[in-house]
Design a protein around this motif. Structure first.
Motif, mmCIF file in Angstrom:
data_model
loop_
_atom_site.group_PDB
_atom_site.id
_atom_site.type_symbol
_atom_site.label_atom_id
_atom_site.label_comp_id
_atom_site.label_asym_id
_atom_site.label_seq_id
_atom_site.Cartn_x
_atom_site.Cartn_y
_atom_site.Cartn_z
ATOM 1 N N GLU A 53 43.577 118.728 -9.526
ATOM 2 C CA GLU A 53 42.479 119.643 -9.235
ATOM 3 C C GLU A 53 42.201 119.709 -7.741
ATOM 4 O O GLU A 53 42.622 118.857 -6.955
ATOM 5 N N VAL A 54 41.468 120.753 -7.368
ATOM 6 C CA VAL A 54 41.083 120.948 -5.981
ATOM 7 C C VAL A 54 39.664 120.407 -5.798
ATOM 8 O O VAL A 54 38.768 120.685 -6.615
ATOM 9 N N VAL A 55 39.471 119.645 -4.719
ATOM 10 C CA VAL A 55 38.157 119.075 -4.446
ATOM 11 C C VAL A 55 37.695 119.505 -3.064
ATOM 12 O O VAL A 55 38.503 119.824 -2.185
ATOM 13 N N ALA A 56 36.377 119.540 -2.888
ATOM 14 C CA ALA A 56 35.770 119.779 -1.583
ATOM 15 C C ALA A 56 35.339 118.430 -1.026
ATOM 16 O O ALA A 56 34.662 117.655 -1.711
ATOM 17 N N VAL A 57 35.735 118.132 0.211
ATOM 18 C CA VAL A 57 35.433 116.854 0.846
ATOM 19 C C VAL A 57 34.536 117.120 2.046
ATOM 20 O O VAL A 57 34.882 117.917 2.926
ATOM 21 N N LYS A 58 33.359 116.473 2.078
ATOM 22 C CA LYS A 58 32.388 116.706 3.155
ATOM 23 C C LYS A 58 32.040 115.391 3.825
ATOM 24 O O LYS A 58 31.606 114.443 3.163
ATOM 25 N N GLU A 59 32.232 115.313 5.146
ATOM 26 C CA GLU A 59 31.815 114.134 5.900
ATOM 27 C C GLU A 59 30.312 114.188 6.148
ATOM 28 O O GLU A 59 29.791 115.188 6.646
ATOM 29 N N VAL A 83 27.521 122.701 -7.870
ATOM 30 C CA VAL A 83 28.853 122.095 -7.830
ATOM 31 C C VAL A 83 28.791 120.700 -8.455
ATOM 32 O O VAL A 83 27.744 120.043 -8.439
ATOM 33 N N ASP A 84 29.905 120.239 -9.007
ATOM 34 C CA ASP A 84 29.974 118.929 -9.651
ATOM 35 C C ASP A 84 30.276 117.838 -8.632
ATOM 36 O O ASP A 84 31.279 117.922 -7.905
ATOM 37 N N ALA A 85 29.436 116.818 -8.597
ATOM 38 C CA ALA A 85 29.698 115.666 -7.733
ATOM 39 C C ALA A 85 30.733 114.773 -8.404
ATOM 40 O O ALA A 85 30.587 114.417 -9.575
ATOM 41 N N LEU A 109 34.564 124.886 -7.237
ATOM 42 C CA LEU A 109 34.098 125.796 -8.280
ATOM 43 C C LEU A 109 35.069 126.977 -8.354
ATOM 44 O O LEU A 109 35.060 127.862 -7.492
ATOM 45 N N VAL A 110 35.910 126.966 -9.379
ATOM 46 C CA VAL A 110 36.966 127.968 -9.500
ATOM 47 C C VAL A 110 36.370 129.379 -9.559
ATOM 48 O O VAL A 110 35.412 129.638 -10.283
ATOM 49 N N GLY A 111 36.945 130.263 -8.775
ATOM 50 C CA GLY A 111 36.515 131.657 -8.792
ATOM 51 C C GLY A 111 35.304 131.952 -7.927
ATOM 52 O O GLY A 111 34.840 133.095 -7.884
ATOM 53 N N ARG A 160 29.783 133.600 -7.964
ATOM 54 C CA ARG A 160 30.940 133.770 -8.843
ATOM 55 C C ARG A 160 30.675 134.889 -9.831
ATOM 56 O O ARG A 160 29.565 135.040 -10.340
ATOM 57 N N ARG A 161 31.714 135.679 -10.083
ATOM 58 C CA ARG A 161 31.655 136.701 -11.122
ATOM 59 C C ARG A 161 32.373 136.164 -12.337
ATOM 60 O O ARG A 161 33.506 135.680 -12.255
ATOM 61 N N ASP A 162 31.710 136.239 -13.482
ATOM 62 C CA ASP A 162 32.279 135.711 -14.714
ATOM 63 C C ASP A 162 32.027 136.709 -15.824
ATOM 64 O O ASP A 162 30.900 136.867 -16.274
#
Length: 405
Positions: A53-59, A83-85, A109-111, A160-162
């Motif tokens: 999976e793709v993750v977002a990494v924040k310092e 977003v999920d932690a 968050l996909v999309g 996001r559009r769903d």
């Protein structure tokens, strides 16, 4: 201090171990990164591949990382769009043993897109309004859950559009706090911050030539306050109805529709004093109702017809004993929709003689009966059943009589 990964699941640390934690985030090599649009942030943020999976990494500082991690997990438990932690990584050091800033890891968050990416091509004013409506919905939901954001803005939101719906997701919670109930002052502060931030962000877009010339940043900033206030009032005012409640529910749905919102979910709680009705709003794109009605019932209708029919279906579903939203043991919406077609839609349409329908199809006939029932209920200030409405519609509208005023 040794590297430490605090994660939400036992599998998460293993997928994160391969990332180069001994390097500052802004120096991570391309082989670990994923090219996705990033919004404006006061921190260094990168998207990376971790396992599958793709993750977002924040310092971010350790105290802030731990706090935001906890808040995001709380929002997840409250079913608030955010977003999920996934993890916090502390004890990072570079090749010389010098300490590096901890990081917060969240799931991509996909999309979803940050607002600046959505404005790369000049966005129509009507679409901007729907995005702001989605942000107003998010802010109302946060406040209902007792979350004071502290920094509501387009930059701190993902969109996001769903399936035709527009949804806003909180992406930065470090300034937030959760309380049992927010005061009016706390809510008003959040709304004021949102108004100022949104106006400023739209001015930045205007300066870069990315804003539609007809959009006034100040007026659109004020719009979020107006939309929030109207939606908050409609969703939070007391709604305890007597047993004969149909017209009151219809009236509430129509008010939400007139505000530009649709009902994503309706819940009815039984009590000795009456039935308490709560609504969950959403913001939708053109054609959403047609697709939703066709998927649930197989009925092909125009957009306004489908919207009215779906509102009727949702209200009817909420009264069924075997329907509980989110309950895997309850009847599925598709099953209930089939029952609604069998028990409500078809008998009502059949009550209108074929020779009087003209060129109107069945969806139009049902829609007109629903509208007629509403007019009758308003005129007599009492609920009117579908059968009675169909008979009166046939006699006084199709039959040449005078329709209700």
């Amino acid at each position: 201090m040794e590297l430490q990964i605090t994660a939400t699941s036992p599998e998460q640390p293993a997928s994160l171990l391969d990332l180069p934690w001994n390097m500052p985030l802004e120096e991570w090599p391309e082989e670990h990164l994923v090219a996705l649009p990033r919004g404006i942030s006061r921190h260094v943020v990168r998207f990376a591949q971790a396992g599958g999976e793709v993750v977002a990494v924040k310092e971010v500082g350790e105290w802030a990382a731990v706090r935001e991690y906890g808040l995001l997990r709380d929002l997840d438990r409250l079913a608030i769009p955010a977003v999920d932690a996934l993890a916090i990584v502390t004890g990072r050091t570079d090749g010389d043993g010098e300490p590096l800033e901890p990081v917060l890891v969240t799931r991509h968050l996909v999309g979803s897109l940050p607002y600046r990416s959505m404005f790369e091509t000049t966005m129509r004013p009507s679409t901007i309004k729907r995005l702001l409506d989605a942000l107003a919905v998010l802010l109302v939901r946060l406040h209902l859950a007792g979350f004071a954001w502290g920094d509501c803005s387009l930059s701190n939101t993902l969109f996001r559009r769903d399936a035709g719906a527009y949804a806003a997701y909180l992406v930065d919670a470090e300034t937030g706090q959760i309380q049992p109930k927010l005061t009016s002052g706390q809510r008003e502060y959040d709304v004021e911050v949102a108004r100022v931030n949104i106006a400023g962000e739209l001015m930045d877009l205007e300066a870069s030539g990315s804003l539609h010339p007809s959009v006034d940043p100040v007026l659109f900033g004020q719009a979020i306050e107006e939309r929030y206030t109207a939606l908050w009032h409609e969703l939070t005012r007391q709604s305890v109805y007597p047993v004969a409640k149909r017209r009151y529910i219809d009236r509430r749905v129509r008010r939400l529709n007139n505000l530009g919102f649709d009902v994503a979910e309706m819940q009815i709680e039984r009590s000795p004093d009456g039935d308490t009705v709560t609504f969950l709003p959403k913001v939708v794109d053109a054609g959403h109702h047609q697709r939703q009605l066709l998927r649930l019932t197989g009925l092909d209708a125009e957009e306004n017809q489908a919207r009215s029919l779906l509102n009727d279906l949702e209200a009817w579903m909420a009264t069924q004993d075997d329907y509980t939203p989110g309950d895997p043991l309850g009847a599925r919406p598709e099953v209930l929709a089939h029952r609604w077609v069998r028990d409500k839609f078809r008998p009502t349409v059949r009550a209108v003689p074929l020779e009087l329908r003209g060129s109107a199809d069945t969806a139009q006939i049902y829609y007109e009966v629903l509208e007629h029932r509403w007019l009758l209920a308003e005129r007599c200030q009492g609920d009117v059943g579908l059968q009675a409405a169909a008979e009166d519609y046939t006699r006084n509208v199709l039959g040449g009589g005078r329709p209700p005023e």
